[in-house]
Design a protein around this motif. Structure first.
Motif, short mmCIF file in Angstrom:
data_model
loop_
_atom_site.label_atom_id
_atom_site.label_comp_id
_atom_site.label_asym_id
_atom_site.label_seq_id
_atom_site.Cartn_x
_atom_site.Cartn_y
_atom_site.Cartn_z
N ASN A 47 -28.73 8.96 -0.06
CA ASN A 47 -29.51 9.88 -0.90
C ASN A 47 -28.62 10.68 -1.84
OD1 ASN A 47 -32.52 10.70 -0.69
ND2 ASN A 47 -32.00 9.86 1.32
N ASN A 51 -28.70 10.24 -5.89
CA ASN A 51 -28.90 11.37 -6.80
C ASN A 51 -27.75 11.47 -7.80
OD1 ASN A 51 -31.31 12.28 -5.73
ND2 ASN A 51 -30.41 13.91 -4.51
N LYS A 54 -28.39 8.87 -10.29
CA LYS A 54 -29.61 9.12 -11.09
C LYS A 54 -29.45 10.25 -12.09
CE LYS A 54 -33.05 9.91 -8.15
NZ LYS A 54 -34.41 10.00 -7.56
N GLY A 113 -35.88 13.92 -1.31
CA GLY A 113 -34.58 13.47 -0.79
C GLY A 113 -33.74 14.58 -0.20
MG MG Z 1 -33.23 12.17 -4.72
#
Ligand code: MG
Ligand code: ADP
Length: 151
Positions: A47, A51, A54, A113
């Motif tokens: 996670n 992130n 992302k 998340g």
């Molecule tokens: Mg996330």
């Protein structure tokens, strides 16, 4: 833990390659073993890396660093992405919270998340902190006690 980190890193490698990104691993204290839930801890690492990828709009520069500090094992996941303002840092661990990025770029997610990550870490007697400045990037630091009295 290092095996879990390698696995999570490998599952992201293709995406990073396509985005001309980079992931650096600096894993210290390889002799360390933790008592914990393998699947949940593995999801935590994934996670945080997901992130970091992302929320890096271009050429993600990610790093994972681990080391031992006293009775804690520490893992830092860092990026040089969009960063998070002080005000938002106070809320990102809440369920469903997502920073509104306006029309900058489209990043999908449910805002669950980090609340999951925090819940898992706290259940292991640990803690999570974020250090970040907008436009510069973020560092998520997870601390897990090596002697876990809760488990
Ligand atoms: Mg996330
Ligand atoms: N590495 C990061 N860099 C910048 N912002 C982040 C990062 N990680 C999380 N965030 C912000 O915190 C919010 C909550 O994260 P998370 O709970 O993982 O939800 P999701 O990724 O599904 O949106 C994200 O929507 C994003 O705004």
């Amino acid at each position: 833990m290092h095996a879990l980190i390698h696995k999570a890193a490998n599952s992201l490698r293709l995406q990073l390659q396509e985005r001309e990104g980079n992931l650096r691993l600096d894993l210290q204290a390889p002799e360390v073993f933790l008592k914990g839930d393998r699947q949940h801890l593995s999801n935590v690492i994934f996670n945080l890396l997901d992130n970091a990828n992302k929320y890096s709009p271009e050429k993600p520069q990610l790093a994972v660093r681990t080391y031992r500090e006293g009775d804690d094992w520490v893992v830092e996941v860092s990026d040089q992405g969009i960063g998070i303002s002080k005000q938002n840092q106070a809320q990102i661990f809440q369920r469903f919270f997502r920073v509104s990025t306006g029309n900058l770029h489209e990043v999908k997610g449910f805002g669950l998340g980090l609340s999951y990550v925090k819940e898992v870490i706290v259940a292991h007697g640990g803690s999570i902190e974020v250090e970040s400045s907008p436009g510069k990037g973020s560092i998520f630091t997870v601390r897990l006690p090596l002697q876990n009295r809760k488990m």
